[in-house]
Write an enzyme that holds these catalytic residues in place. Structure first.
Site, mmCIF file in Angstrom:
data_model
loop_
_atom_site.group_PDB
_atom_site.id
_atom_site.type_symbol
_atom_site.label_atom_id
_atom_site.label_comp_id
_atom_site.label_asym_id
_atom_site.label_seq_id
_atom_site.Cartn_x
_atom_site.Cartn_y
_atom_site.Cartn_z
ATOM 1 N N CYS A 39 0.821 -1.213 0.000
ATOM 2 C CA CYS A 39 0.000 0.000 0.000
ATOM 3 C C CYS A 39 0.855 1.263 0.000
ATOM 4 O O CYS A 39 2.052 1.228 0.293
ATOM 5 C CB CYS A 39 -0.893 0.045 1.241
ATOM 6 S SG CYS A 39 -1.956 -1.382 1.480
ATOM 7 N N CYS A 43 -2.868 4.956 2.593
ATOM 8 C CA CYS A 43 -3.963 4.001 2.383
ATOM 9 C C CYS A 43 -4.972 4.092 3.525
ATOM 10 O O CYS A 43 -4.598 4.052 4.704
ATOM 11 C CB CYS A 43 -3.424 2.582 2.273
ATOM 12 S SG CYS A 43 -4.717 1.367 1.904
ATOM 13 N N CYS A 70 -2.597 -3.105 -3.472
ATOM 14 C CA CYS A 70 -3.861 -2.851 -2.793
ATOM 15 C C CYS A 70 -4.880 -2.286 -3.780
ATOM 16 O O CYS A 70 -4.558 -1.411 -4.594
ATOM 17 C CB CYS A 70 -3.626 -1.860 -1.655
ATOM 18 S SG CYS A 70 -5.115 -1.299 -0.817
ATOM 19 N N CYS A 73 -5.896 1.797 -2.385
ATOM 20 C CA CYS A 73 -5.015 2.965 -2.591
ATOM 21 C C CYS A 73 -4.264 2.910 -3.912
ATOM 22 O O CYS A 73 -3.601 3.874 -4.287
ATOM 23 C CB CYS A 73 -4.034 3.108 -1.439
ATOM 24 S SG CYS A 73 -2.845 1.763 -1.269
#
Length: 382
Positions: A39, A43, A70, A73
């Site tokens: 991330c 995030c 992810c 994000c």
């Protein structure tokens, strides 16, 4: 060419990800061992325990370690890029900019109006519908400026009556429409960079502003532009904005060490002296505030020089990031000290890889500035 800085201390990075601190965006990526996901520092997902976190300088290294990106994000995308769910709508807006979109139209396009509203407020500072209205008005004003009759320009850009167009224009300009509609607007666009989105503003006369989108002083800079030039400001595209995108991209790729952009660098006489002095600092090098003050023959005006640096409307292009304290430490960069460090390291590594690069002279004189503000103008000293 992609420049990567040494990672900050791990405890500092963990505190940053827990706080969703945007100042660390671009400095590191973190992977979560329990989920196998990596991330951005910002995030919004639930924060992992410290013992489950690994830190990486780049997404490619997180991928090589077996983590996957992810979905919230989107760390593989440029910061500020339109997400997949929005791209189709933006394409349709570009293909028909005069269309009036309703919330029902958005739902029919399988996009939640509230979700669109939030994204536009975050990335453009206005709602989706306000963005569309401003674009239509800016295009109509540009057409009038090119010689089109007011009636034709209004109907060409989706207005059903001339009175409706004039009322919309009056609300937008905040002044008598007949006096202002012949002033071509300054157009504003976003551009994505490795250090996050930037905002550029330009018109036929040149570039008026280039700044990081998250800088707190950005609204103040727009108010100053409004006071200086008395021109409507609206989202849109212009050849000077395309040139800015191209040259900024070349800078980040390590293929450009100075810029050919015509700048509307209007300000006080003192500010203009400082900004011109900044352009003499060689690429990849730094000077102190004291040295910069001596360059403009105002050795005792170091604090004033610092304020002029902060008032610079052209991040990277007028390189105020090359000014440091006398002991060489970093300070005083509106875009964040991490960006200042990134830019300096980037320039040094470009020079280390390619050696000396011939630097063209910045085109500051190609546009004649409007009359300068007086040196004691209170608005410029805030």
């Amino acid at each position: 060419m992609h420049t990567r800085l040494p990672l900050p201390p791990e405890e500092e990075m963990y505190r940053a990800l827990v706080a969703c601190d945007g100042q660390y965006e671009g400095l590191f990526i973190f992977g979560v061992r329990t989920t196998g996901v990596f991330c951005r520092p910002t995030c919004p997902a639930r924060k992992p325990l410290r013992e489950n976190v690994r830190f990486f300088p780049s997404a490619s290294e997180a991928l090589a370690a077996g983590f996957r990106a992810c979905r919230r994000c989107r760390p593989l995308e440029a910061d500020g890029a339109a997400p997949d769910w929005l791209r189709g709508l933006l394409d349709r807006v570009e293909s028909d900019p005069t269309r009036r979109w309703t919330d029902a139209d958005l739902r029919a396009a399988a996009v939640a109006p509230s979700r669109v509203r939030r994204w536009f407020k975050q990335h453009h500072g206005m709602t989706f519908h306000a963005y569309l209205r401003a674009r239509r008005l800016a295009a109509a004003v540009g057409q009038i400026h090119a010689g089109e009759q007011v009636t034709g320009a209004a109907f060409d850009h989706g207005y059903e009556s001339l009175s409706g167009f004039r009322e919309a224009l009056k609300k937008w300009l905040g002044d008598a429409p007949r006096r202002e509609m012949h002033r071509r607007p300054i157009l504003v666009a976003r551009m994505l960079t490795p250090l996050g989105p930037m905002i550029a503003a330009g018109a036929d006369e040149g570039l008026y502003l280039l700044e990081f989108a998250d800088r707190r002083m950005l609204p103040t800079q727009f108010r100053r532009i409004d006071r200086l030039f008395r021109r409507p400001i609206a989202p849109g595209e212009h050849p000077i904005l395309e040139q800015t995108r191209r040259e900024v991209a070349e800078y980040f790729e390590g293929r450009r060490t100075s810029f050919d952009l015509p700048l509307r660098h209007d300000g006080t006489d003192f500010q203009q002296r400082v900004w011109k002095a900044l352009l003499t600092i060689p690429y990849g090098e730094t000077v102190s505030y004291r040295e910069l003050a001596k360059t403009i023959q105002r050795a005792s005006a170091q604090r004033a020089v610092g304020r002029a640096n902060g008032d610079n409307r052209f991040a990277i292009v007028i390189p105020c990031h090359r000014v440091v304290r006398s002991d060489g430490t970093l300070c005083g960069y509106g875009g964040g000290l991490w960006r200042k460090q990134w830019l300096l390291e980037h320039e040094r590594r470009v020079l280390a890889q390619y050696g000396s690069i011939e630097k063209p002279r910045m085109n500051l004189s190609s546009v004649k500035p409007e009359p300068s503000l007086s040196a004691d103008d209170a608005d410029w000293r805030r």
